[in-house]
Design an enzyme around this catalytic site. Structure first.
Site, PDB file in Angstrom:
ATOM      1  N   ARG A 445      41.206  13.009 -30.362  1.00  0.00           N
ATOM      2  CA  ARG A 445      41.955  13.614 -31.479  1.00  0.00           C
ATOM      3  C   ARG A 445      42.153  15.116 -31.234  1.00  0.00           C
ATOM      4  NH1 ARG A 445      41.087  14.575 -37.562  1.00  0.00           N
ATOM      5  NH2 ARG A 445      42.915  13.689 -38.558  1.00  0.00           N
ATOM      6  N   ASP A 480      33.259  14.322 -42.285  1.00  0.00           N
ATOM      7  CA  ASP A 480      33.919  13.455 -41.315  1.00  0.00           C
ATOM      8  C   ASP A 480      33.436  13.746 -39.894  1.00  0.00           C
ATOM      9  OD1 ASP A 480      35.598  11.450 -40.461  1.00  0.00           O
ATOM     10  OD2 ASP A 480      37.387  12.283 -41.411  1.00  0.00           O
ATOM     11  N   SER A 527      33.100   8.704 -40.573  1.00  0.00           N
ATOM     12  CA  SER A 527      33.293   8.891 -39.138  1.00  0.00           C
ATOM     13  C   SER A 527      34.469   8.030 -38.726  1.00  0.00           C
ATOM     14  CB  SER A 527      32.031   8.495 -38.363  1.00  0.00           C
ATOM     15  OG  SER A 527      32.249   8.651 -36.968  1.00  0.00           O
ATOM     16  N   ASP A 548      38.614   3.418 -42.683  1.00  0.00           N
ATOM     17  CA  ASP A 548      39.933   4.014 -42.903  1.00  0.00           C
ATOM     18  C   ASP A 548      40.956   2.955 -43.294  1.00  0.00           C
ATOM     19  OD1 ASP A 548      39.260   6.639 -42.463  1.00  0.00           O
ATOM     20  OD2 ASP A 548      39.858   6.656 -40.362  1.00  0.00           O
TER      21      ASP A 548
END
Length: 728
Positions: A445, A480, A527, A548
């Site tokens: 990311r 996160d 996470s 998510d």
């Protein structure tokens, strides 16, 4: 007495309300495992058999008995070096690099109360009233100066026994620990299945059940965190075990780093179940006087199937792992800004969301990613934890005051373990990131991982976060962590094999400082969703973002798997927009609400201002229903009535006293002129009558638990319903 020691036979018996665990020091001094099962009296040493099984089974030099071999005997703490060729819990090297040790009983102690592990999360007791006790058994190898203290924490009314181990170098030369696991259960016979929980990002904790055949079956994580690929929870059960019958044993690792869990069926049809730290990139040197702690494993046993086993774990985690202000309190219904506006927001945008949320009864607004540094995309600014006042159109305090004035609490998103290469922090301290000198780092990311094994790094992040939290009335923090650890190099480590272990301990140290300084803040772990959902994180964050993936159908499988080891009170579960952003499925808002209401951290992930009026009415009704059922969902006994692969997925919460029940259903198979489908509750009070509050229908509990009740036949696709029962 939870712990009974027979000094004559050197037998240790641990009793909970419904289970017994027993071990014995044998004549040569090895600690043998005898029994873990239904509560029983007496000594179960008759379960251990001895026979001459040829010269391939070696025995210790001082035993002189060919019927004796640790390669066959059931053990409490198997180690490398005494002839047991099955997987050990401990492997150690001496200063010359030579492997092998010989651990025998040295001493024991019984203490009142449950042990604690300084610097590590662990199950805690609540004082003398709960009857907890600790057994400490120390094994020693005088040649190496090595000691291993085995800790057993007995929590009687929870039907839980906790295990941890402390490895000490009590000698005069250095030692290196290359393998360290915490707990082992050796079964002398039996035919078993093993249940584990696999997955990936956005599809975590799917249930896998395998027959334990000859060989070794193991799962684990090399990712630097417990992972969404495999959860640090393992269940061993008889092959015929179901939700309501049969024997089952569980191990749950109270650790958020890499782990390994293994089941091995050996040459003599004996089975070993074990759990502990991952071997991968692990090599921990111990200088004289130093020690290393094997993190805790929570163990439980049920003679009455998987539901009872899960309920033991739920009760333990909810009341003796989760701590602090939010342990027993209702959690606020929240709206998270991420799927509403992603990075594209201003202070006015957020206030507009808050106004609509207040109209619908929502209690908190959470400002997600994009509020700090120069963060308008995910390529930059992680590590620069200062408020972008230009973007917000004012200070953080001014924004929070505006939201609070609407009657809403305010929360904030952070990702403190990560750093962007394009950040002020990285430019000032590039060596603070885990990266190998001379090698281009692997990005995830577009970010790197900060070296939390270093105190100065943790101190910097702590100070930055405190400066933000102190500016305004922050009442929720979403923590996160969006990538794994690949490049393992710490600029200050004396041995790189220490870094992963020290990283996780450093994470815990930082979290502990924050939760102590801000006891009013509800911290939620995250996470990449649910890729670090474990008992270790729940010691610091009372709830974790379950995934998510908020698609109602996928969430059925995710929450179903999660429920085997973790209570609903720990699951963040939200209603999101459709088509779903992960899989583009469209489900009715009734189904999305029904599924999300089965989690303790209920909320929304969508732009409320884009919802049609009919959907807004659904939101109002869901929020009101959540308030009515929240206590039963948070504290009640949980039953899996059917699974996500069935025609109907159904689950139930029942108050501990049986006075109320909440039952959720989602219809997954829709057919023309379909057959009637029935759902059968469990856990109600026999002989009682219950009224279903929506329809007013009255049911006899015994018939209801025997035959069930029908769902509507003419149903919309993925019809979701929540039923409330109240005992008359």
């Amino acid at each position: 007495m939870p712990i009974i020691v027979d000094e004559t036979s050197r037998t240790f018996t641990l009793h909970t309300d419904n289970t017994t665990y027993q071990m014995r020091v044998d004549e040569p001094g090895y600690l043998l495992h005898l029994y873990y099962g239904t509560r029983s009296e007496g000594t179960m040493d008759y379960l251990v058999t001895y026979a001459d099984r040829s010269g391939l089974c070696v025995c210790p030099h001082d035993v002189h008995d060919r019927t004796y071999s640790l390669d066959v005997l059931p053990q409490e703490f198997p180690f490398d070096g005494a002839g047991d060729m099955r997987a050990p819990l401990l492997r150690v090297r001496d200063a010359a690099g030579v492997y092998g040790c010989d651990l025998r009983y040295a001493r024991h102690e019984v203490r009142s109360g449950k042990y604690a592990l300084p610097g590590l999360p662990a199950v805690y007791d609540e004082g003398e009233g709960d009857g907890a006790e600790t057994l400490s058994v120390t094994l020693a190898d005088p040649r190496l100066g090595l000691e291993v203290e085995l800790l057993y924490g007995v929590m009687p009314y929870l039907d839980v026994i906790c295990r941890a181990a402390i490895v000490r170098n009590a000698g005069e030369a250095a030692l290196t620990i290359d393998r360290l696991q915490t707990a082992c259960l050796d079964f002398t016979h039996g035919s078993f299945d093993v249940i584990t929980f696999s997955g990936r990002h956005a599809m975590e904790r799917r249930v896998d059940r395998h027959f334990v055949d000859h060989g070794s079956f193991h799962v684990g994580s090399r990712r630097g965190m417990s992972s969404g690929q495999y959860n640090p929870l393992m269940i061993l059960c008889d092959r015929a075990t179901t939700e309501t019958s049969g024997r089952a044993w569980s191990m749950s690792f109270v650790w958020s780093g890499g782990f390994e869990a293994e089941v091995e069926r050996c040459q003599y049809a004996q089975t070993r179940m074990q759990m502990g730290l991952a071997d991968d990139r692990f090599s921990y040197p111990l200088a004289p006087g130093e020690e290393l702690v094997a993190p805790e494993v929570i163990m439980s046993y049920s003679a009455h199937g998987l539901s009872a086993l899960s309920q033991n774990l739920h009760r333990c985690i909810r009341t003796h792992v989760v701590r602090g202000t939010w342990r027993d309190r209702p959690r606020p219904v929240l709206l998270n800004s991420w799927e509403a506006c992603y990075f594209d927001f201003t202070g006015d945008t957020l206030v507009d969301l808050a106004k609509k949320a207040a109209e619908l009864g929502i209690e908190m607004l959470v400002m997600d990613d994009g509020w700090f540094g120069k963060r308008n995309d995910d390529f930059r600014a992680l590590g620069d934890w200062y408020v972008n006042e230009e973007k917000l159109g004012g200070t953080l305090a001014e924004l929070v005051d505006r939201v609070n004035a609407l009657g809403l609490k305010f929360g904030i998103w952070v990702e403190p373990e990560m750093v962007s290469e394009d950040s002020d922090l990285y430019r000032a301290h590039p060596d603070w990131a885990l990266a190998i000198p001379g090698k281009d780092p692997v990005l995830g990311r577009d970010q790197l991982v900060l070296d939390f094994s270093r105190k100065e790094v943790r101190d910097n992040i702590y100070e930055q976060l405190c400066a933000v939290f102190d500016q305004a009335n922050i009442e929720y923090v979403k923590w996160d962590c969006n990538r794994n650890i690949v490049d393992l190099y710490s600029a200050t480590a004396t041995d790189q094999g220490k870094v992963l272990y020290d990283y996780t301990r450093g994470l815990y140290e930082l979290l502990e400082r924050l939760v102590q300084r801000y006891p009013h803040i509800l911290f939620e772990g995250c996470s990449a969703g649910g890729c670090r959902f474990d008992a270790g994180m729940l010691y610091y964050t009372p709830q974790i973002w379950t995934s998510d993936n908020t698609d109602a159908v996928n969430r059925l499988a995710i929450q179903y798997g999660t429920s085997f080891g973790y209570p609903a009170s720990t699951m963040g579960a939200h209603v999101s927009a459709c088509p779903n952003e992960i899989n583009w499925r469209t489900t009715p808002i009734s189904a999305r609400g029904t599924v999300a209401l089965a989690g303790g951290g209920f909320g929304y992930e969508l732009d409320l201002n884009d919802l049609p009026e009919r959907a807004c009415e659904h939101v109002k009704a869901q929020v009101a229903l959540h308030r009515e059922i929240e206590d039963v969902v948070r504290e009640g006994r949980y039953f899996r009535l059917s699974g996500p692969a069935d025609e109907v997925c159904a689950w139930e919460f029942v108050a501990e006293d049986g006075s109320k029940a909440v039952l959720g259903t989602v219809l997954l198979l829709i057919e023309g002129y379909g057959v009637a489908r029935y759902v059968t509750p469990r856990g109600l009070t026999p002989g009682a009558f219950y009224r279903e509050l929506t329809t007013g229908n009255v049911f006899a509990a015994d018939a209801l638990m025997d035959e069930g009740f029908p769902l509507p036949i003419n149903a919309e696709p993925y019809m979701g319903r929540t039923y409330r029962f109240e005992r008359l």
